[in-house]
Design an enzyme around this catalytic site. Structure first.
Site, short mmCIF file in Angstrom:
data_model
loop_
_atom_site.label_atom_id
_atom_site.label_comp_id
_atom_site.label_asym_id
_atom_site.label_seq_id
_atom_site.Cartn_x
_atom_site.Cartn_y
_atom_site.Cartn_z
N CYS A 1 -7.88 2.14 6.47
CA CYS A 1 -9.27 2.23 6.51
C CYS A 1 -9.55 2.27 8.19
O CYS A 1 -8.72 2.17 9.12
CB CYS A 1 -10.45 1.05 6.13
SG CYS A 1 -9.84 0.63 4.65
N ARG B 1 -7.62 8.15 8.37
CA ARG B 1 -7.14 6.94 8.01
C ARG B 1 -7.44 6.71 6.38
O ARG B 1 -6.71 5.60 5.98
CB ARG B 1 -7.83 5.78 8.91
CG ARG B 1 -7.25 6.13 10.41
CD ARG B 1 -7.98 4.83 11.34
NE ARG B 1 -7.32 3.41 10.85
CZ ARG B 1 -6.33 2.99 11.16
NH1 ARG B 1 -5.76 3.45 12.09
NH2 ARG B 1 -5.97 1.59 11.02
N TRP C 1 -10.40 3.33 2.42
CA TRP C 1 -9.16 3.66 1.45
C TRP C 1 -9.09 2.50 0.63
O TRP C 1 -8.61 1.43 1.22
CB TRP C 1 -7.74 3.74 2.26
CG TRP C 1 -6.77 4.30 1.51
CD1 TRP C 1 -6.45 5.55 1.36
CD2 TRP C 1 -5.83 3.39 0.90
NE1 TRP C 1 -5.34 5.63 0.41
CE2 TRP C 1 -4.62 4.18 0.26
CE3 TRP C 1 -5.38 2.11 0.72
CZ2 TRP C 1 -3.63 3.94 -0.52
CZ3 TRP C 1 -4.31 1.66 0.13
CH2 TRP C 1 -3.53 2.59 -0.55
N ASN D 1 -11.41 -4.23 7.52
CA ASN D 1 -10.23 -3.45 7.43
C ASN D 1 -8.99 -4.22 7.22
O ASN D 1 -9.02 -5.28 8.14
CB ASN D 1 -9.98 -2.18 8.52
CG ASN D 1 -8.61 -1.98 8.32
OD1 ASN D 1 -8.16 -1.60 7.52
ND2 ASN D 1 -8.11 -1.21 9.62
N GLY D 2 -8.33 -4.56 5.68
CA GLY D 2 -7.04 -5.25 6.04
C GLY D 2 -7.32 -5.74 4.36
O GLY D 2 -8.12 -5.45 3.44
N GLU E 1 12.54 15.87 2.09
CA GLU E 1 11.07 15.93 2.88
C GLU E 1 10.63 17.00 2.32
O GLU E 1 9.51 17.16 2.18
CB GLU E 1 11.68 16.10 4.35
CG GLU E 1 10.46 16.78 5.29
CD GLU E 1 9.01 15.89 5.29
OE1 GLU E 1 9.27 14.75 4.61
OE2 GLU E 1 8.25 16.28 5.90
N LYS F 1 6.66 16.67 0.84
CA LYS F 1 5.67 17.76 1.22
C LYS F 1 4.98 18.39 0.07
O LYS F 1 3.69 18.32 0.08
CB LYS F 1 6.21 18.71 2.32
CG LYS F 1 5.10 19.03 3.36
CD LYS F 1 5.45 18.20 4.72
CE LYS F 1 5.23 16.63 4.27
NZ LYS F 1 5.51 15.67 5.36
N GLU G 1 3.03 15.95 -2.02
CA GLU G 1 1.74 15.57 -1.25
C GLU G 1 0.58 16.53 -1.36
O GLU G 1 -0.45 16.24 -1.62
CB GLU G 1 2.16 15.25 0.09
CG GLU G 1 2.53 13.92 0.46
CD GLU G 1 2.70 13.74 1.78
OE1 GLU G 1 3.45 14.43 2.67
OE2 GLU G 1 2.25 12.77 2.57
N HIS H 1 25.37 15.30 -11.91
CA HIS H 1 25.90 14.12 -12.59
C HIS H 1 24.59 13.65 -13.14
O HIS H 1 24.30 12.53 -13.45
CB HIS H 1 26.26 13.09 -11.57
CG HIS H 1 27.32 13.21 -10.83
ND1 HIS H 1 28.66 13.05 -11.42
CD2 HIS H 1 27.67 13.84 -9.40
CE1 HIS H 1 29.82 13.49 -10.51
NE2 HIS H 1 29.20 14.03 -9.41
N LYS I 1 -3.64 8.65 6.35
CA LYS I 1 -2.97 9.16 7.50
C LYS I 1 -1.98 7.66 7.86
O LYS I 1 -0.94 7.67 7.96
CB LYS I 1 -3.59 9.65 8.44
CG LYS I 1 -2.65 10.07 9.96
CD LYS I 1 -1.87 11.28 9.22
CE LYS I 1 -0.86 11.99 10.37
NZ LYS I 1 -0.08 12.88 9.67
C1 AGP Z 1 4.03 12.12 5.46
O1 AGP Z 1 3.66 13.54 5.05
C2 AGP Z 1 3.35 11.14 4.61
N1 AGP Z 1 1.96 11.16 4.93
C3 AGP Z 1 4.00 9.84 4.78
O2 AGP Z 1 5.17 9.90 3.96
C4 AGP Z 1 4.21 8.96 6.10
O3 AGP Z 1 5.19 9.83 6.86
C5 AGP Z 1 4.59 7.83 6.14
O4 AGP Z 1 3.42 6.98 5.60
C6 AGP Z 1 4.73 7.03 7.59
O5 AGP Z 1 3.89 7.21 8.54
P1 AGP Z 1 4.29 6.80 9.92
O6 AGP Z 1 5.08 7.80 10.36
O7 AGP Z 1 2.87 6.78 10.35
O8 AGP Z 1 4.74 5.33 9.86
#
Ligand code: AGP
Length: 617
Positions: free
Chosen positions: A12, A36, A86, A112-113, A491, A495, A498, A514, A612
């Protein structure tokens, strides 16, 4: 440059300020913090000579929805706090959005927390006769504070009451409170970031430094356990507690503006030639022959004598770490392993002669932070590679290197991934005693990298559209690669999931047979990453196996060989060295995910359920 300072951190975004146009600044601050968390947003504000209940507004949705709902009602407020959420405790509803107010409306709180003893405190608050409206743990704070204020001795201050309230909490928090009749914002931090910023006519608080750029010139980092009162005069602490010093705000001021690009994600993909130049700058010697990272507590000789190096990270950063493992194993004799931070077996792999490096864009990821703390408790050394200057992880490790990718606002990480890969290669070059010619070759590849990436971004022969149309009609996709391209395939899949919500699997090419090959039926998209390296002949077999079973193969390669005939679409990339190939090959993977997300009409910059900075465990 060595990192400075130390401490831990949460999700958050919080922004608050005392200023001539406090609410306007809070709405602007929340807009900059929205990455965030973006389930809901809200603000509370106090006007000069304010009496009675505090004005508040909350809504599910984005900060822009809050701005519309507020409709100028807060203009001219003197003190304001706001929050982007969030959800952790309680669904995404207006009532669960922050701020939460006392029953008489004269106290407002943002948090936040996570309050771990929420059930116990809920009982207490209910027994005290309070009417609890939301399902959140955060609302309990405001009722506990209200009770403390009403029952404490008259000589005590609101800060005393706040301190006592905070002492009842267990868990993690960054809290900001405003009250009718109080010319201050009360703040507390424990395991969730909160930073104080100062400008000539205002004092602000925020969850990270991003919203301070362009406004505040100085910042003071709160530490865990801190409880302060922020006023126009500065920071007031309870007796016998220290206040943090203000220091000059470092880092690059960059607006969250996609400019000529339709979305931040696309802008950040296209930023890569520049962001790569920045991570390499000053780290390649003037003669162009050597590359070296500074900023570590250990010198290269000491690193060579380590028992092992652990790389800890999450999501995209973890895949970059896995690629880093390839570099370190290839070029040094050190035992090295990458771990998902949330699964880090610190006690088995940390010792006084181990080094654990956390890799993180935000520098605030709780899993990564916890792994580093466990490594330290287990007696090991710690360090980090982070992008956000002054964030919690670099302050905890106090040595390491920044990624210098510039702010990354889109939730899906793109340009920072490339810089993470580049920095792990720089680390390998720093430690390695490889022959001069081999070193010069890699450094040359690194120097040419920004241009190669720029060429990949520029050239579009229509193949990407063809690949997108294959994926548009698919229910899932399989990504494959071998060697250094195996983590890259993961990766690519991450992507795609996501930003385009397409279920994806990623497997090393050799593992397909396998099990996962059972999923391939006519039309299943297989995205194969096959650079011209030593794994190419084997990749060719994997691709052939897929094609034979009717897969639609989207091939990412710089190769012109016979393998091409098994591909339905070829996304050509520019040839580069083995070590730099993931950074060139990630470009089509990023563009493919972006383009599919757009073609499905999705919000690629703010994918559902994500944030984020993932600052909860
Ligand atoms: C990346 O596209 C993601 N949003 C997520 O996997 C991210 O890389 C992960 O949460 C780690 O975040 P950080 O690099 O801020 O530690």
């Amino acid at each position: 440059m060595k990192y400075t300072m130390s401490t831990p951190e949460s999700m958050c975004g919080i922004f608050g300020c005392i200023a001539p146009d406090a609410a306007g600044k809070v709405l602007e601050g929340l807009r900059k913090l929205e990455y965030r968390g973006y389930d809901s947003a809200g603000l509370a504000a106090i006007f000069t000579d304010h009496k009675g209940p505090i004005e508040t507004e909350r809504t599910t949705g984005y900060v822009s929805d809050l701005v519309n709902k507020a409709n100028g009602r807060f203009d001219g407020a003197r003190i304001s706090i706001g929050h982007t959420r969030w959800a952790t405790h309680g669904g995404v509803t207006d009532t669960n959005a922050h701020p939460h107010s006392s029953n008489d409306g004269t106290i407002s709180v943002v948090h936040n927390g996570i309050i771990e003893n929420a059930s116990e405190l809920l009982e207490r608050v209910k027994n005290l006769g309070y009417d609890v409206q939301s399902e959140t743990d955060s609302e309990l704070i405001v009722h506990l504070l209200d009770h403390e204020l009403k029952t404490q001795s008259r000589r005590k201050t609101p800060l005393d009451a706040f301190k006592s309230t905070v002492s009842l909490l267990r868990g993690s928090w960054a809290i900001a409170v405003i009250m009718t009749g109080m010319e201050a914002i009360l703040v507390a931090r424990n395991g969730a970031p909160l930073i104080i910023g100062r400008a000539h006519d205002s004092i602000c608080i925020a969850s990270d430094v991003q919203p301070f750029y362009g406004g505040c010139s100085e910042v003071a980092y709160m530490n865990d356990g801190d409880v302060f009162s922020i006023t126009n005069e500065g920071i007031l602490a309870p007796e016998s507690t220290q206040t943090p010093d203000f220091i000059t705000l470092e880092g690059v001021y960059e607006e969250q503006d996609s400019g000529i690009f339709e979305h931040m994600m696309l802008k950040e993909i296209f930023d890569q030639p520049v962001s790569l130049t920045n991570v390499l700058s000053g780290r390649i010697s003037a003669d162009g022959l050597r590359a070296e990272l500074a900023g570590f507590d250990l010198d290269p000789e000491e690193m060579r004598n380590l028992d092992r190096i652990n790389l800890v990270a999450c999501g995209t950063a973890f895949f970059a770490a896995q690629i880093g493992v390839h570099f370190l194993r290839r070029h040094t004799g050190i035992t090295v392993e990458a771990f998902r931070a949330s699964e880090f077996p610190a006690r088995s792999v940390c010792s006084p002669n181990s080094l654990t490096i956390g890799i993180s864009q935000s520098g605030e990821t709780k899993d990564t932070l916890d792994a580093l703390q466990e490594a330290r408790i287990a007696g090991g050394r710690i360090s980090s590679f982070c992008n956000v200057i002054g964030s919690t992880i670099p302050r905890l490790t106090s040595n390491g290197a920044y990624l210098y990718a510039g702010p990354e606002f889109a939730v899906a990480s793109t340009k920072v991934f490339s810089n993470m890969v580049a920095i792990t290669l720089l680390l390998a070059l720093t430690i390695s005693e490889m022959p001069k010619t081999a070193r010069t070759e890699i450094v040359q590849d690194l120097r040419e990298l920004p241009n190669k990436v720029a060429l990949n971004l520029k050239e579009d022969d229509g193949s990407l559209d063809k690949a997108v149309s294959i994926l548009e009609s698919a229910n899932s996709a399989i990504f494959i690669g071998r060697g250094i391209s195996a983590p890259l395939s993961q990766e690519g899949a991450l992507k795609m999931m996501e930003v385009a919500y397409l279920p994806c699997l990623a497997y090393p090419g050799g593992e397909l047979k396998h099990g996962p090959i059972a999923l391939i039926e006519p039309g299943t998209p297989v995205i194969a990453i096959a650079p011209s390296d030593e794994t190419l002949p084997l990749m060719e077999s994997s691709i052939r196996e897929c094609k034979t079973r009717g897969a639609k193969v989207i091939l990412i390669t710089d190769n012109e060989g016979p393998m091409l005939e098994f591909a339905d679409v070829v996304l050509h990339t520019h040839s580069t060295g083995h070590d730099t190939s993931p950074i060139v090959n990630v470009i089509p993977l990023q563009l493919l995910a972006y383009r599919l997300g757009i073609s499905k009409g999705l919000n690629v910059d703010r994918p559902r359920n994500l944030a984020k900075s993932v600052t909860v465990v």
